[in-house]
Design an enzyme around this catalytic site. Structure first.
Site, PDB file in Angstrom:
ATOM      1  N   HIS A 229       0.849  -1.194   0.000  1.00 18.86           N
ATOM      2  CA  HIS A 229       0.000   0.000   0.000  1.00 18.86           C
ATOM      3  C   HIS A 229       0.876   1.231   0.000  1.00 18.86           C
ATOM      4  O   HIS A 229       1.826   1.338   0.781  1.00 18.86           O
ATOM      5  CB  HIS A 229      -0.924   0.037   1.225  1.00 18.86           C
ATOM      6  CG  HIS A 229      -1.746   1.291   1.251  1.00 18.86           C
ATOM      7  ND1 HIS A 229      -2.870   1.447   0.470  1.00 18.86           N
ATOM      8  CD2 HIS A 229      -1.573   2.467   1.904  1.00 18.86           C
ATOM      9  CE1 HIS A 229      -3.368   2.658   0.657  1.00 18.86           C
ATOM     10  NE2 HIS A 229      -2.602   3.303   1.520  1.00 18.86           N
TER      11      HIS A 229
ATOM     12  N   SER B 147      -7.861   4.275   9.155  1.00 22.01           N
ATOM     13  CA  SER B 147      -8.625   4.319   7.910  1.00 22.01           C
ATOM     14  C   SER B 147      -7.955   3.453   6.834  1.00 22.01           C
ATOM     15  O   SER B 147      -8.594   2.598   6.206  1.00 22.01           O
ATOM     16  CB  SER B 147      -8.695   5.786   7.465  1.00 22.01           C
ATOM     17  OG  SER B 147      -9.117   5.901   6.142  1.00 22.01           O
TER      18      SER B 147
HETATM   19  N1  URA Z   1      -6.211   7.627   2.831  1.00 24.10           N
HETATM   20  C1  URA Z   1      -7.186   6.953   3.489  1.00 24.10           C
HETATM   21  O1  URA Z   1      -7.655   5.925   3.007  1.00 24.10           O
HETATM   22  N2  URA Z   1      -7.615   7.434   4.670  1.00 24.10           N
HETATM   23  C2  URA Z   1      -7.129   8.555   5.237  1.00 24.10           C
HETATM   24  O2  URA Z   1      -7.550   8.922   6.314  1.00 24.10           O
HETATM   25  C3  URA Z   1      -6.117   9.254   4.544  1.00 24.10           C
HETATM   26  C4  URA Z   1      -5.664   8.760   3.350  1.00 24.10           C
END
Ligand code: URA
Length: 454
Positions: A82, A183
């Site tokens: 990622h 997140s």
């Molecule tokens: N990308 C995400 O998926 N969430 C965030 O809070 C910031 C960047």
């Protein structure tokens, strides 16, 4: 549980129990906790932070609100990467076929571009026919037949994150390391991989502009993953200037194919090889990151992974002949050259400005509903350290009517800082982080022999 009490507890800097965090996440997702209380909770987290147990619990509960993918024993170790997002960051496009060519399985879930950063799915969809929607059965088939696929989010992954992000966006709570880490990791954990390499960007074009903040974000994500049973590592990499030469969709896809043919820009080739090195260790195909890097770099520069890309494109209903015929990609009617107004060396090249320029030409979107112009974008003719003479091209802008190149011309021109002295080379990779969060300085320099243009 009384949400008022939980908000007060965090406001006063106390730890929340697993049960309390679970309650907040699920009550909010089920619309039992109103937006105003969740907003207050998010702000208390922004100010007081979460410890590593709280972060892992928050993430696990966010995952639990939605669909999770799972795989049976017949699959080997599932590995993924990622990136926290950047400009010209088409790393996944050559990385997935490269690592899959070593028989490592990769079920990569990717996103679309928003703001100044591009999205892997948008770049792939510039290939005629390419499909990104797969259910669990389709993903299993891809892993069995090809070993890898790059897909959009399947069903409703971590709906708590979608709802929380929408609130964070309007309550000035996006830029919290705890909330960003939760997140990102909630979506990755839901994907069901075993091992994850993080490419955490730092610099002008990155989410985190400062190195120390990028390390903090990397550590928070590594800790969450480790706590939730995943094998983790991270690289902290430079995003001051764009990677490669192309910033757009079709042009980044063409550049990715060049990399797989061993003819790509040296910086992207190096970064892809470094990340692949980490993934090969995780997939038991290398003894160390250095060993993995050597194997990956050799295969990339000898063109040994390009057939795997053809297989992936074919499985995902795209036209694999694009690999040999770039005229099948959408092109643009217009091209404008941005020339240098002075002679000297390129001191810096602001990635954020180049990303915004590409967006203004139609290659990016303001809102998720905007349509993309796949052919549009910016092709850089110079990078940091290059010598330019007055009147020489700095970049080419590719666009279609009715887009006006005025904003992009100004932004690209401003993005280049020219000075008399040749600047020092900056690192491409600053450091690596292992699963315990320990940082090793690497200082991998950005290669200067960027001989091959997109
Ligand atoms: N990308 C995400 O998926 N969430 C965030 O809070 C910031 C960047």
């Amino acid at each position: 549980m009384d949400p008022y009490e939980l908000i007060m507890k965090k406001r006063d800097g106390k730890e929340l129990t697993d049960e309390e965090l679970k309650h907040i996440v699920h009550a909010f997702t089920d619309e039992e906790l109103p937006d105003y209380q969740m907003s207050a909770f998010l702000m208390t987290v922004w100010f007081n932070g979460l410890n590593s147990r709280e972060r892992a619990t928050l993430t696990r509960e966010m995952v639990e609100t939605g669909l999770t993918l799972s795989y049976d024993e017949s699959h080997g170790t599932l590995v993924d990467k990622h990136s926290t997002g950047g400009v010209g960051d088409g790393v996944s496009l050559p990385l997935v076929p490269l690592v899959a060519s070593f028989d490592v399985q990769i079920p990569m879930m990717s996103g679309r571009g928003l703001g100044h950063t591009g999205g892997t799915l948008d770049k792939l969809e510039s290939i005629p026919g390419f499909q990104v929607e797969y259910d669990q059965e389709g993903i299993n088939r891809a892993l069995d037949e090809v070993g890898a696929l790059i897909m959009g989010q399947t069903g409703e992954v971590a709906p708590a994150d979608r709802k929380m992000y929408a609130l964070r966006d309007v309550t000035a709570t996006v830029d919290s390391v705890d909330l960003i880490a939760g997140s990102i990791m909630s979506k990755k954990i839901a994907e069901g991989m075993d091992s994850l390499v993080l490419d955490v960007k730092t610099g002008a074009g990155a989410f985190m502009k400062e190195y120390d903040k990028s390390v903090e974000l990397a550590r928070a994500m590594v800790e969450i993953g480790t706590e939730l049973g995943k094998n983790m590592s991270a690289l902290i990499t430079d995003m001051n200037q764009p990677l490669g030469f192309a910033v757009g969709n079709a042009i980044e896809m063409e550049q990715a194919i060049d990399i797989l043919k061993g003819e790509g820009p040296a910086d992207l080739t190096e970064l892809v090889s470094r990340l692949a090195g980490e993934m090969l260790v995780m997939g038991d195909r290398a003894d160390s990151a250095e060993d993995g890097y050597r194997k990956a770099h050799d295969r990339l520069t000898s063109g040994g992974a390009v057939d795997k890309l053809r297989e992936i494109i074919e499985f995902q209903s795209g036209d694999p002949t694009v690999v040999d015929d770039y005229s099948l990609f959408e092109s643009t009617e217009h091209e404008t050259v941005v020339e240098s107004s002075e002679s000297g060396y390129v001191q810096s090249l602001n990635a954020f400005e180049v990303g915004m320029a590409s967006k203004s030409l139609g290659a990016g979107r303001e809102t998720m509903e905007d349509e993309l112009d796949y052919g549009a974008g910016v092709v850089l003719e110079q990078k940091v350290g290059d010598r330019v003479e007055e009147g020489q091209p700095l970049a080419r802008l590719l666009y279609n009517s009715p887009h006006d190149p005025g904003e992009a011309r100004d932004r690209v021109s401003d993005a280049f800082e020219i000075g008399a002295e040749k600047p020092e080379r900056r690192p491409l990779v600053y450091s690596s982080m292992d699963e315990s969060g320990e940082v090793t300085e690497l200082e991998v320099p950005r290669p200067t022999d960027q001989a091959v243009t997109a």
